[in-house]
Design a protein around this motif. Structure first.
Motif, PDB file in Angstrom:
ATOM      1  N   PRO A 468      71.811  77.519  14.137  1.00  0.00           N
ATOM      2  CA  PRO A 468      71.533  76.122  13.795  1.00  0.00           C
ATOM      3  C   PRO A 468      70.791  75.393  14.912  1.00  0.00           C
ATOM      4  CG  PRO A 468      73.921  76.500  14.005  1.00  0.00           C
ATOM      5  CD  PRO A 468      73.245  77.823  14.133  1.00  0.00           C
ATOM      6  N   ASP A 469      70.996  75.830  16.160  1.00  0.00           N
ATOM      7  CA  ASP A 469      70.343  75.117  17.270  1.00  0.00           C
ATOM      8  C   ASP A 469      69.082  75.842  17.730  1.00  0.00           C
ATOM      9  OD1 ASP A 469      71.639  77.319  18.211  1.00  0.00           O
ATOM     10  OD2 ASP A 469      72.318  76.385  20.075  1.00  0.00           O
ATOM     11  N   TRP A 470      68.357  76.447  16.775  1.00  0.00           N
ATOM     12  CA  TRP A 470      67.167  77.213  17.163  1.00  0.00           C
ATOM     13  C   TRP A 470      66.156  76.350  17.909  1.00  0.00           C
ATOM     14  CZ3 TRP A 470      62.478  75.518  15.600  1.00  0.00           C
ATOM     15  CH2 TRP A 470      62.466  74.617  14.524  1.00  0.00           C
ATOM     16  N   GLY A 471      66.078  75.066  17.527  1.00  0.00           N
ATOM     17  CA  GLY A 471      65.097  74.181  18.154  1.00  0.00           C
ATOM     18  C   GLY A 471      65.381  74.003  19.631  1.00  0.00           C
ATOM     19  N   GLU A 472      66.648  73.889  19.948  1.00  0.00           N
ATOM     20  CA  GLU A 472      67.034  73.704  21.335  1.00  0.00           C
ATOM     21  C   GLU A 472      66.821  74.998  22.117  1.00  0.00           C
ATOM     22  OE1 GLU A 472      70.903  72.127  21.534  1.00  0.00           O
ATOM     23  OE2 GLU A 472      70.836  71.790  23.694  1.00  0.00           O
ATOM     24  N   GLY A 487      57.186  75.325  12.876  1.00  0.00           N
ATOM     25  CA  GLY A 487      55.969  74.565  12.612  1.00  0.00           C
ATOM     26  C   GLY A 487      55.745  73.521  13.679  1.00  0.00           C
ATOM     27  N   TRP A 488      54.491  73.221  13.947  1.00  0.00           N
ATOM     28  CA  TRP A 488      54.165  72.065  14.772  1.00  0.00           C
ATOM     29  C   TRP A 488      53.586  71.001  13.858  1.00  0.00           C
ATOM     30  CZ3 TRP A 488      56.267  71.456  19.123  1.00  0.00           C
ATOM     31  CH2 TRP A 488      56.342  72.453  20.104  1.00  0.00           C
ATOM     32  N   ALA A 489      54.082  69.767  14.006  1.00  0.00           N
ATOM     33  CA  ALA A 489      53.477  68.665  13.273  1.00  0.00           C
ATOM     34  C   ALA A 489      52.343  68.126  14.129  1.00  0.00           C
ATOM     35  CB  ALA A 489      54.508  67.585  12.999  1.00  0.00           C
ATOM     36  N   LEU A 500      51.299  73.080  25.378  1.00  0.00           N
ATOM     37  CA  LEU A 500      51.667  74.273  24.622  1.00  0.00           C
ATOM     38  C   LEU A 500      51.133  75.547  25.258  1.00  0.00           C
ATOM     39  CD1 LEU A 500      52.206  72.122  22.388  1.00  0.00           C
ATOM     40  CD2 LEU A 500      51.220  73.695  20.776  1.00  0.00           C
ATOM     41  N   GLN A 507      55.982  72.748  26.742  1.00  0.00           N
ATOM     42  CA  GLN A 507      56.261  73.389  25.464  1.00  0.00           C
ATOM     43  C   GLN A 507      55.803  74.842  25.463  1.00  0.00           C
ATOM     44  OE1 GLN A 507      54.301  70.097  23.551  1.00  0.00           O
ATOM     45  NE2 GLN A 507      56.139  69.624  22.362  1.00  0.00           N
TER      46      GLN A 507
END
Lengths: 590, 510
Positions: A468-472, A487-489, A500, A507
């Protein structure tokens, strides 16, 4: 504002003509009040606002704040409304690139070193309460967003969403009432066009709420008078943040754009009414109602005539087939947006993707075309694989850039045999286990399954990992995964891409480092010429493909459906949403 | 009893506390509230991540964050302190405020649906119990299982298509064709024939009358253009009043003693006269006036029953009040339909709405606004009702069948009481006892909002708030939801126990 919709002016003329005809045919008096306010304007503009006309558009989320430059108020859900109520020096066009808003004012780069831009607000440009937009508005914008107004506790007294760009601007020197000001940057900055807005929040209201006159506010900012500015900042931070449905008195939230925010029903609807005293071209539609509705329910609402325009988030095959079922009742438009999915590699020492051949093999085995065919094309028939990172298929220069930078002979088609050869060349023990991290949602799971199917054939063993915390974990725990898919917005900003790709970028937790890429980005960011910068980016793209920094997959589909008869609606790839050109929508003529 | 209540309260408080801890941890650990920002590549996104982390204390371990939440939430227990703080949502909104909005819109949505479902469900249950193993019984059983097992998402789509979109299309040119009238007539005939029952001849007669009445009415209404501008008018109001007087008397008292009938008919007459006399008042009344008028109607009915009731005073009062309420509702509908033309134009003929709770910027006076609310409530209410009616009718049927086989019912019959008295007085009351518990649970459950219904019909109530909170990994609104539903469950359970004791004296004794 008409500049947003280049090339469709023709239709506007046609529609306006049709409107004029029906008006004459149905009404004996013929003449409508407010029509033909000026004989010198173009035919498209002579119609003015059509009395009693209403267009209803569905939006995915409710409004929260008038001030969208605070960290808390910065959200797309507020842009949907501010597209109509706020006009500034520039706006994002349908492809995310900046568009000048000459009805508000003009700007011109007068020097490259130091980067100096001269801004001029048109004489008639004013807030809807009649107060001219001038020096105090610019100064407050700068004070709030430059990060220089630091309180006794060492924190910025303004909770700015971002100090990007403004931190490079020296304090502008202007006097109360000035409509012209010069902005000087301490170093060249590529996105200088996207910094100063001018018409975002009214300084005279903030000053008044903070117990100052506009003149005192200007003086306080000129003198860095933190004590005097603190109450202003407090209001700026919280005073324009609302409980659902609790709209403050109209004088607190004046508009700089063609529409006034006149009504808000919590969780239900927001009503915008054309400002009769707007200084620019009056919008054709008198009332725009935005109704809050989840994307899945929007087609039925469109079919039932409760909304006229929809732009459902995450459109699926079902959305399209339902819309097709409606036949002539609606016009469906599809396109892309700037949200692009990709696979990133951990390529530091000792990692599975350290050898270039392994990354190349992975890029060859991922079925990019199949992914687009299965997941994107059903909702956007024109969808293509995303082959670059900083260029999008909606960009005019995408094809040229792709021609130069994308090694189509290598990755243009899935090549399992080539991938297998590269794996053998790399001399790694097969199968190579890949911890493949992504969000646990149906689309990502489908994608991962397709990738596993293909790449397991050539010597990989792709293991799904969906915490669940893949973003972190992306940056906080780079050791826990080998590849990540997300995805990147994107936006029209160029400089934000730097972090990036460059060595040690915020990033870039992937251990990627390429001095050429670093140099190119340094040049890009400190250039002041968008065209030249994009030329340089093509070189960077080529380098990134040489190194197989990552694998871009596709851009999300974007679907807009419009009830029959309404003209001027466009697919908008940028995050500002379908309402971005609401001032050009022409209501159905019945 | 008091000791029992206190003990229950203490235990419930403990359960609630443990529940909040569990719920908080589960929501907070279910994902990453910053996910949206982490995929954002616009400038300054680090600042926004830092701001949100700071604002929602995301760097504090979850159990500690729970204690912080508990600390500020417990202030809500202090009465009149106005310090209630349930925290902020991810989008920076005050949860106490969100909760207020959500509760009020959920109540709006569920009140009508719940009461209608209860009344209809209980009636259907009783009728099917009395007509056990009849065609009607089998048909209702089938329908109940069908509706209970219906996936609400799919059903909502059907509703939107047929009851909203197609109905609205039809309303553009509302005429009933001969075959359509015949089909509806046959359906109506089948329902009535099986409900009334009896021998073959009687079944055919019932079928014939119902068929002719329904199909004929549809054709007449269609030909007279009623569907284009529907309304009831004083004549229908009077007829309904008279019918209610006769029906309720038959049900509650029988025609053996005339006093009750006279009282009921007198009430109906007064109602019909008042409907005309109060025309001015009723043209655009405030909501308070409406409530006042309802109370007035009940008071008058009570007075009439008292004055004319004679020996059957109690039954006369009950019957008269029943008649008054039915007439009030009829007049209410009649007046609401008077706003039809105005409303029809305002919404471009798309009368039945597929989402939301009101038409933006429409103000049609009291009746227009009520009609607007009604058209928005229609679909979600149907969806909610069909499911609950199925449950209620099954429970009532089972309970009634059990009671009807009890010895005291046989005794009552053998005493020579009429079947009506046996059913209404002896069987029905006792049959209702288990249903009371069900109702209490249901009201508590409905406080939590109908999650799917609210989502599909974009009704921003409790369920919607909860789902949104889960999607955004937003513990504070989710906890507000949990608090309210948890409290409602505790309170209504208690009320159910008390009501049980009141209805069934045996429980008090033990």
């Amino acid at each position: 504002m008409t500049t947003k919709r280049r090339g469709t002016a023709f239709f506007a003329v046609l529609a306006a003509g049709a409107l004029a005809l029906t008006a004459c045919g149905s009404d004996d008096d013929g003449e409508e009040p407010g029509a033909n306010r000026s004989g010198t304007e173009e035919p498209t503009q002579s119609e003015g606002t059509i009395p009693g006309s209403t267009i209803t558009v569905a939006v995915n989320e409710d409004y929260t704040a008038y001030n969208d430059t605070t960290a808390i108020g910065n959200g797309t859900w507020n842009s949907y409304i501010h597209n109509g109520t706020k006009l500034t020096f520039w706006s994002y066009g349908a492809d995310g690139n900046p568009v000048r808003e000459e009805e508000f004012g003009t700007y011109e780069k007068v020097s490259d070193d130091p980067l100096t831009v001269e801004y001029t607000v048109n004489d008639e440009t004013s807030w809807s309460d009649g107060t001219p937009i001038d020096c105090d508005d610019l100064l407050l914008e700068w004070a709030a967003l430059s990060g220089t107004m630091v309180g006794p506790d060492g924190e910025n007294i303004f909770d700015a969403s971002s100090t990007n760009g403004f931190e490079l601007i020296e304090k502008p020197d202007c006097q109360p009432g000035d409509k012209q000001f010069t902005v000087v940057y301490s170093q060249p900055y590529i996105d200088w066009e996207l910094i100063v807005e001018g018409g975002d929040v009214p300084a005279h209201i903030a000053a008044q709420q903070g117990g100052l006159t506009p003149e005192e506010l200007v003086t306080a900012i000129q003198n860095d008078d933190i004590a005097a500015l603190t109450p202003v900042a407090e209001f700026w931070n919280t005073g324009w943040q609302f409980n659902p449905g609790e709209l403050p008195p109209a004088e607190m939230i004046p508009s700089s754009g063609p529409y006034l925010l006149t009504d808000w029903q919590a969780g239900q609807s927001i009503t915008l009414t054309a400002n009769p005293d707007f200084y620019g071209t009056p919008p054709p539609t008198e009332t725009i109602v935005l109704r809050v509705l989840d994307g899945d329910q929007q087609v039925a609402a469109l079919q039932n005539g409760e909304v006229d325009i929809i732009n459902p988030s995450n459109p699926t095959v079902d959305t399209i087939s339902q819309l097709e079922g409606l036949g002539d009742q609606v016009e469906t438009m599809t396109g892309g947006n700037l949200t692009w999915s990709h696979i990133d590699f951990q390529m530091g020492p000792g990692r599975a993707f350290e050898p270039l051949e392994v990354r190349q093999a992975f890029a060859k085995c991922v079925p990019r075309e199949l992914i687009v065919e299965n997941l994107v094309r059903p909702a956007n028939p024109d969808a293509v694989t995303q082959d670059l990172r900083e260029f999008f298929p909606v960009d005019e220069d995408y094809d040229a850039a792709r021609e130069t930078a994308f090694p189509a002979d290598m990755y243009g088609e899935q090549d399992l045999q080539g991938a297998q050869e590269l794996m053998d060349q790399a001399g790694v023990t097969q199968p190579v286990e890949i911890v493949f991290m992504h969000a646990d949602d149906p689309v990502r799971n489908d994608l991962a399954a397709l990738i596993k199917d293909a790449c397991d054939q050539v010597g990989f063993n792709v293991v799904d990992f969906t915490p669940p915390d893949w973003g972190e974990r992306l940056t906080a725990d780079p050791g826990s995964y080998d590849a990540a898919m997300f995805g990147w917005a994107g936006s029209g900003n160029i400089a934000s891409g730097q972090s990036l790709y460059v060595t040690g970028g915020d990033q870039n937790p992937y251990g990627y480092s390429n001095t050429t890429v670093d140099e190119i980005w340094d040049q890009v960011v400190t250039s002041a010429d968008r065209e030249a910068a994009r030329e340089l980016l093509v070189e960077a793209e080529a380098e990134l493909w040489n190194d197989v920094f990552n694998i871009p997959l596709y851009t999300n589909a974007n679907v807009v459906a419009v009830a029959q008869g309404i003209e001027g609606v466009e697919v908008n790839a940028a995050q500002t949403g379908v309402t971005f050109n609401m001032d050009e929508w022409i209501p159905a003529s019945s | 009893m008091l000791a029992f209540i206190v003990r229950r309260l203490v235990v419930s408080a403990g359960v609630l506390l443990a529940g909040t801890f569990l719920a908080y941890c589960l929501v907070a650990l279910s994902g990453d509230p910053l996910a949206r920002l982490r995929q954002d590549n616009t400038p300054g996104v680090e600042d926004r991540i830092a701001e949100m982390t700071d604002r929602l204390n995301l760097d504090t371990p979850v159990p500690l964050r729970y204690l912080q939440w508990l600390g500020s939430a417990s202030k809500c227990l202090v009465p009149f302190a106005a310090e209630c703080d349930l925290g902020q949502s991810v989008r920076g909104q005050d949860v106490t405020f969100l909760l207020g909005n959500a509760v009020s819109s959920t109540l709006q949505l569920i009140t009508v649906a719940t009461f209608t479902a209860m009344i209809v469900g209980v009636i259907v249950g009783i009728v099917t119990a009395l007509r056990q193993y009849s065609r009607l019984d089998y048909a209702t059983t089938l329908a109940s299982f069908f509706f209970v097992s219906l996936p609400l998402f799919w059903f909502a789509v059907l509703l939107k298509q047929y009851v909203a979109i197609d109905l609205n299309d039809w309303l553009a040119d509302p005429t009933v064709s001969l075959p359509a009238a015949a089909i509806v007539g046959v359906i109506s005939g089948l329902i009535w024939a099986s409900a009334i029952g009896g021998d073959r001849r009687r079944v055919w007669i019932s079928f014939g009358i119902a068929f002719a009445a329904t199909a004929g009415a549809l054709l007449i209404l269609s030909a007279s253009g009623w569907f284009a501008s529907p309304g009831l008018g004083p004549v229908v109001v009077t007829v309904v009043g008279g019918a209610a007087a006769l029906g309720l008397t038959a049900l509650l008292a029988g025609f053996r003693y005339r006093h009750v009938l006279y009282a009921a008919l007198a009430t109906a007459a007064v109602g019909a006269i008042l409907n005309l006399a109060l025309d001015q008042v009723l043209s655009d009344p405030s909501y308070l006036t409406l409530i006042g008028l309802l109370l007035l109607a009940v008071a008058i009915a009570g007075g009439v029953g008292y004055a004319l009731g004679g020996l059957q005073r109690k039954q006369a009062i009950q019957t008269s009040i029943g008649v008054a309420v039915i007439m009030s509702v009829t007049i209410f509908i009649d007046r609401m339909l008077s706003a039809w033309g105005n409303y029809f134009d305002a919404v471009d003929g798309r009368v039945v709405a597929t989402f939301g709770s009101r038409t933006p910027n429409y103000d049609g006076g009291t009746w227009g606004n009520l009609l607007d609310t009604a058209t928005h409530l229609l679909l979600p209410t149907i969806a909610l009702i069909l499911v609950s009616v199925a449950t209620y009718s099954r429970y009532t049927r089972a309970s009634m069948l059990e009671v009807m086989n009890q010895d005291y019912v046989r005794t009552a019959r053998s005493k020579g009481l009429t079947e009506r008295t046996v059913i209404v007085r002896h069987a029905f009351r006792n049959g209702l006892i288990p249903i009371t518990t069900l109702m209490a649970f249901d009201v508590a459950g409905l406080m939590g909002g109908a999650v799917i219904t609210e989502t599909v019909f974009a009704w921003q109530g409790m369920g919607f708030m909860f789902v949104t909170a889960l999607r955004d990994v937003d513990p504070n609104p989710a906890m507000a939801f949990f608090l309210v539903t948890g409290l409602a469950a505790v309170v209504f359970n208690m009320l159910a126990d008390i009501a049980y004791a009141y209805l069934d004296p045996r429980i008090r004794l033990s």
